[in-house]
Design a protein around this motif. Structure first.
Motif, mmCIF file in Angstrom:
data_model
loop_
_atom_site.group_PDB
_atom_site.id
_atom_site.type_symbol
_atom_site.label_atom_id
_atom_site.label_comp_id
_atom_site.label_asym_id
_atom_site.label_seq_id
_atom_site.Cartn_x
_atom_site.Cartn_y
_atom_site.Cartn_z
ATOM 1 N N LEU B 206 23.041 -30.585 -6.858
ATOM 2 C CA LEU B 206 22.134 -30.251 -5.748
ATOM 3 C C LEU B 206 21.275 -29.037 -6.113
ATOM 4 O O LEU B 206 20.071 -29.021 -5.843
ATOM 5 C CB LEU B 206 22.937 -29.946 -4.475
ATOM 6 N N ARG B 209 18.538 -30.438 -8.322
ATOM 7 C CA ARG B 209 17.572 -31.317 -7.660
ATOM 8 C C ARG B 209 16.718 -30.560 -6.648
ATOM 9 O O ARG B 209 15.537 -30.842 -6.493
ATOM 10 C CB ARG B 209 18.284 -32.487 -6.970
ATOM 11 N N TYR B 210 17.324 -29.602 -5.956
ATOM 12 C CA TYR B 210 16.585 -28.859 -4.919
ATOM 13 C C TYR B 210 16.016 -27.533 -5.440
ATOM 14 O O TYR B 210 15.444 -26.775 -4.672
ATOM 15 C CB TYR B 210 17.474 -28.632 -3.701
ATOM 16 N N VAL B 212 17.438 -24.627 -6.467
ATOM 17 C CA VAL B 212 17.975 -23.434 -5.804
ATOM 18 C C VAL B 212 18.886 -22.702 -6.789
ATOM 19 O O VAL B 212 20.099 -22.883 -6.784
ATOM 20 C CB VAL B 212 18.777 -23.816 -4.524
ATOM 21 N N GLY B 215 21.997 -20.917 -5.730
ATOM 22 C CA GLY B 215 23.209 -21.673 -5.443
ATOM 23 C C GLY B 215 23.319 -22.129 -4.003
ATOM 24 O O GLY B 215 23.112 -21.367 -3.074
ATOM 25 N N ILE B 216 23.634 -23.413 -3.844
ATOM 26 C CA ILE B 216 23.849 -24.029 -2.538
ATOM 27 C C ILE B 216 25.336 -23.904 -2.201
ATOM 28 O O ILE B 216 26.173 -23.984 -3.093
ATOM 29 C CB ILE B 216 23.370 -25.500 -2.590
#
Lengths: 226, 226
Positions: B206, B209-210, B212, B215-216
């Motif tokens: 994630l 893909r996003y 960030v 960190g998500i």
């Protein structure tokens, strides 16, 4: 085939019925499938009673699968493969099958907080071996509480990790936006269903330990808001 | 042994250093362990520079492990077992070892979004076979972003699923409360580490893909607020 229709096989079960209610409430035509067509008809009546004016029909699984570009498979894991095999010949290239199954150990008499090992890696990957050419499998909706889906007056505060081939998963992510509170999250390739399916077992344990029969959900923090 | 002290082996790495900073900021004595004591001393200096007045020391891993009731193992997965074997004889009954390791496929040259299969089921369960009698292993902190831990000015918006023997996991859950934004969630038996460790691989995907890099994280929705 109505391009806006959504078919839900096993739409008579708690989670399938919840999705049917929510998609109907969002104004989408819903086709409920069941092994027994009379049960599907009954569930359709129930949706129409709750969502007046809803476009919803109840049919035998194979008939239902022919009527929508996206076919959600909402049957217990142990019936996923056989249900898909039963409708294989009714599917056409371009359709998407959504896998919601979770290989909980309940399928072999053990507990719901533990998982079975699936040779292909996950229920979704198992189903991907069973669809005709040109039909794609996307993994989604496993972690969404049936109870919260069915209570239309409240938002379903939960992220839905959607995994599978890119174009197909974008289409399923868009479906999530139809349900207030649900958010589709790009879960990458189908193999990530291995993780997402297992999260359901973790949530079932949390529901028990924290005594939340309505069901605990997940959110990802730090995602870009756009 | 200071009952309030927290030992962090591999406390020179990004995530370990982040935890050291946060626990020091919360006023707890921190013992940073490293294979090379001079690196541990350096990290301790770094913590003291950021958190003035912090009680923090840097020592060789085995020496560090003797000084705290809770010993957090914050080394890459491929070094977890060997690090624990190296300190085995220094541990005493009643101590808790916290497993943060995630069997990412990077350990064998494959990608960080994929997992290795571990014979015992998870890194935490592997480590549980290596501790002396009376020492308990608890799984926690795998999904907490190192970047967010190190940025002391912001909250770390993330739930920490803590799994392991009941009394021990309650003590580790309490540690989570020391870090603003972190919330310890009762993750049940140690075997659930199989799921929690895998969530890290999902989050790494994630993050990519996003886009960030910070960190998500994850939050559970619907948990009782008490």
């Amino acid at each position: 085939m109505d391009e806006n229709a959504i078919a839900i096989l096993g739409g008579t079960g708690d989670q399938g019925l919840g999705l049917a209610l929510r998609f109907a409430r969002a104004g989408r035509p819903v086709v409920i499938g069941s092994r027994k067509p009379e049960r599907a008809v009954e569930a359709a009546l129930q949706v129409r009673a709750t969502v007046p004016g809803a476009s919803v029909t109840g049919l035998e699984n194979g008939d239902a699968a022919e009527l929508a570009p996206i076919v959600i498979l909402s049957v217990p894991f142990e019936h996923c493969a056989s249900t898909l095999k039963g409708i294989q010949k009714r599917l056409r290239a371009g359709q998407i099958v959504v896998s919601m199954g979770v290989p909980l150990a309940t399928a072999v008499g053990d507990g719901a907080t533990r998982m079975l090992g699936i040779w292909q890696g996950s229920c979704a990957e198992l189903l991907a071996t069973l669809v005709p050419e040109g039909v794609e499998v996307v993994s989604a909706f496993q972690n969404v509480s049936a109870h919260r889906l069915q209570h239309l007056e409240t938002e379903v505060e939960c992220d839905v990790v959607v995994s599978g081939p890119m174009a197909a998963r974008k289409r399923v992510m868009a479906l999530c936006g139809l349900v207030p509170g649900l958010r589709g999250v790009d879960g990458g390739p189908l193999a990530n269903a291995r993780i997402v399916e297992a999260v359901t077992a973790l949530l079932i344990g949390l529901n028990a330990r924290y005594k939340v029969p309505e069901g605990i959900g997940i959110r990802f923090t730090g995602l870009p808001s756009a």
